[in-house]
Write a protein that holds these residues in place. Structure first.
Motif, PDB file in Angstrom:
ATOM      1  N   SER A  46       5.629  25.115   6.207  1.00 51.95           N
ATOM      2  CA  SER A  46       4.836  25.490   5.035  1.00 51.95           C
ATOM      3  C   SER A  46       5.652  25.353   3.755  1.00 51.95           C
ATOM      4  N   TRP A  49       5.522  21.708   2.762  1.00 50.06           N
ATOM      5  CA  TRP A  49       4.265  21.356   2.105  1.00 50.06           C
ATOM      6  C   TRP A  49       4.214  21.920   0.688  1.00 50.06           C
ATOM      7  N   ARG A  77      -0.286  23.828   6.714  1.00 50.91           N
ATOM      8  CA  ARG A  77      -0.727  23.331   5.412  1.00 50.91           C
ATOM      9  C   ARG A  77      -1.311  24.450   4.554  1.00 50.91           C
ATOM     10  N   GLY A  80       1.372  26.420   3.100  1.00 50.22           N
ATOM     11  CA  GLY A  80       2.014  25.618   2.067  1.00 50.22           C
ATOM     12  C   GLY A  80       1.249  25.668   0.758  1.00 50.22           C
ATOM     13  N   ALA A 153      -0.321  11.323   4.824  1.00 47.70           N
ATOM     14  CA  ALA A 153       0.322  12.635   4.771  1.00 47.70           C
ATOM     15  C   ALA A 153       1.842  12.521   4.839  1.00 47.70           C
ATOM     16  N   LEU A 157       4.472  13.929   2.030  1.00 48.63           N
ATOM     17  CA  LEU A 157       5.533  14.886   2.348  1.00 48.63           C
ATOM     18  C   LEU A 157       6.922  14.357   2.020  1.00 48.63           C
TER      19      LEU A 157
END
Length: 421
Positions: A46, A49, A77, A80, A153, A157
């Protein structure tokens, strides 16, 4: 079990992952068909993210739609998003194209973070026909093939690699989540829930649920609904227990999860219980370890006679439970009641004349308390509240002489509150 009971104090949802990691670093936090993550891994993931969101310009004031199946990744997520100070907008994987358009138009999100597929469903399909709001800056998806300007994704990241995230940008009074209720009787309504409101229901639900560190609770409740997020997921994690998730329900997936994870807790919906018991591959020994969870043990027709499940009365507008049973309640109470009110919650039972009913009489349930929502997105303040600040539920109920709440049904003629039916 695998850890000690620890009461974790937090002022925002953003603080929880690190607090849990300090209390139970090596215990499982969440599991799905791809494996499990520990509380330490939940905290690290987290934070990654949150750092990526911040690097891409998303922070306090930003709204992030999270659209995907139940999974450990969904939880990573979500935390995050909260750690970056953003508002989470969970989106149902059951939405129609019309509802998708209405919710995106209402929420005006800055970022759409999504899974490509849920079971056999391609979530990209309804997006192709949607008119996206001008607020939307970016779409991030695990598989962006054929999705135009959408970003993968992993690429998103990558912006956070090598950085440490130790910030807490959330505030107790900030809106943590906007949960959209069903639009079957009109437009979907966005219910605004503050961090402090959600946390006010999590602690009491932990106490009443009776879970211990190291327990595993298999839940099919969608995380994008208040029952899945505020009633099941957050209290489970706050107990030091692991949440076992199924991405898209089938009896076969449920049986596989029961065999693999051997849960000590279970939270299914009644039709799912009936389908499980009727399946030719069902074996009652799969439920032998279950001792806690949600629902009523009577649904299981003798397979959970020793279990202490809890249920209650709750709603999105109160951030979860209003009243709930305790695992310690005797069977005669558990069979018929929805339990006692959570700390700080007030309930009025109101008659057709708008006056409070006598004790034992049936009337409309009106509620207020620390979990009360911060209004509907785009609606005037105090919508659906009466002049005393109680939320008008439209449900009929009664409180018995022991202080337990009983649900009777929906009012056929909803009483008007502030001009709203």
């Amino acid at each position: 079990m695998g850890g000690r009971r620890t009461r974790v104090a937090a002022a925002t949802l953003a603080e929880l992952p690190d607090a849990w990691a300090n209390a139970w670093p090596t215990l499982e936090a969440a599991a799905d068909r791809s494996g499990s993550v520990t509380f330490a891994e939940l905290a690290r993931g987290s934070a990654e993210w949150a750092a990526a969101l911040w690097r891409h310009g998303f922070g306090p004031g930003s709204r992030v739609v999270l659209w995907g199946a139940n999974s450990a990744t969904w939880l990573v997520r979500a935390f995050g998003v909260w750690r970056a100070g953003c508002t989470l907008v969970p989106l149902s994987t059951f939405v129609t194209g019309r509802e998708l358009q209405e919710i995106l138009g209402s929420a005006q999100p800055d970022l759409l973070l999504m899974d490509r597929r849920v079971g056999e469903k391609d979530l990209a399909a309804p997006l192709r026909d949607a008119v996206l709001p001008p607020s939307l800056q970016r779409i991030v998806v695990d598989d962006c093939t054929g999705m135009g300007d959408a970003q993968g994704a992993h690429e998103f990241l990558a912006a956070a690699r090598g950085s440490e995230w130790r910030e807490n940008l959330a505030r107790p009074e900030a809106v943590a989540a906007i949960l959209y209720t069903s639009g079957t009787t009109g437009l979907p309504k966005g219910v605004r829930l503050q961090h402090r409101a959600v946390l006010s229901t999590v602690g009491p639900t932990v106490v009443r649920g009776g879970l211990r560190p190291g327990d595993r609770v298999l839940s099919t409740l969608p995380l994008f609904w208040v029952a899945g997020l505020c009633i099941r997921a957050l209290p489970t994690l706050a107990s030091g227990a692991a949440l076992v998730l199924i991405d898209a329900f089938t009896v076969e997936k449920l049986l596989a999860a029961l065999r693999r994870w051997a849960p000590t807790g279970l939270h299914l919906r009644p039709p799912q219980v009936a389908a499980l018991l009727a399946h030719p591959d069902f074996d009652g020994r799969l439920l032998q370890g279950v001792r806690r969870g949600g629902g009523r043990k009577e649904w299981y027709r003798g397979h959970l006679d020793r279990a202490r499940l809890i249920t209650g009365y709750g709603m999105t507008e109160m951030s979860g439970y209003v009243a709930a049973l305790s695992w310690r309640d005797p069977d005669e109470v558990r069979a018929h009641s929805l339990g006692k009110l959570l700390p700080g919650v007030e309930v009025r039972i109101v008659g057709e004349d708008g006056q409070e009913c006598r004790p034992g009489d049936v009337g409309e349930i009106r509620v207020r308390g620390p979990g009360l929502f911060d209004g509907y997105e785009g609606q005037p303040p105090r919508t659906a509240l009466d002049s005393s600040g109680f939320f008008c539920t439209g449900d009929l109920g009664v409180i018995d002489s022991q202080g337990d709440l009983h649900f009777v049904g929906r009012s056929k003629d909803l009483l008007r509150c502030k001009g709203v039916n």
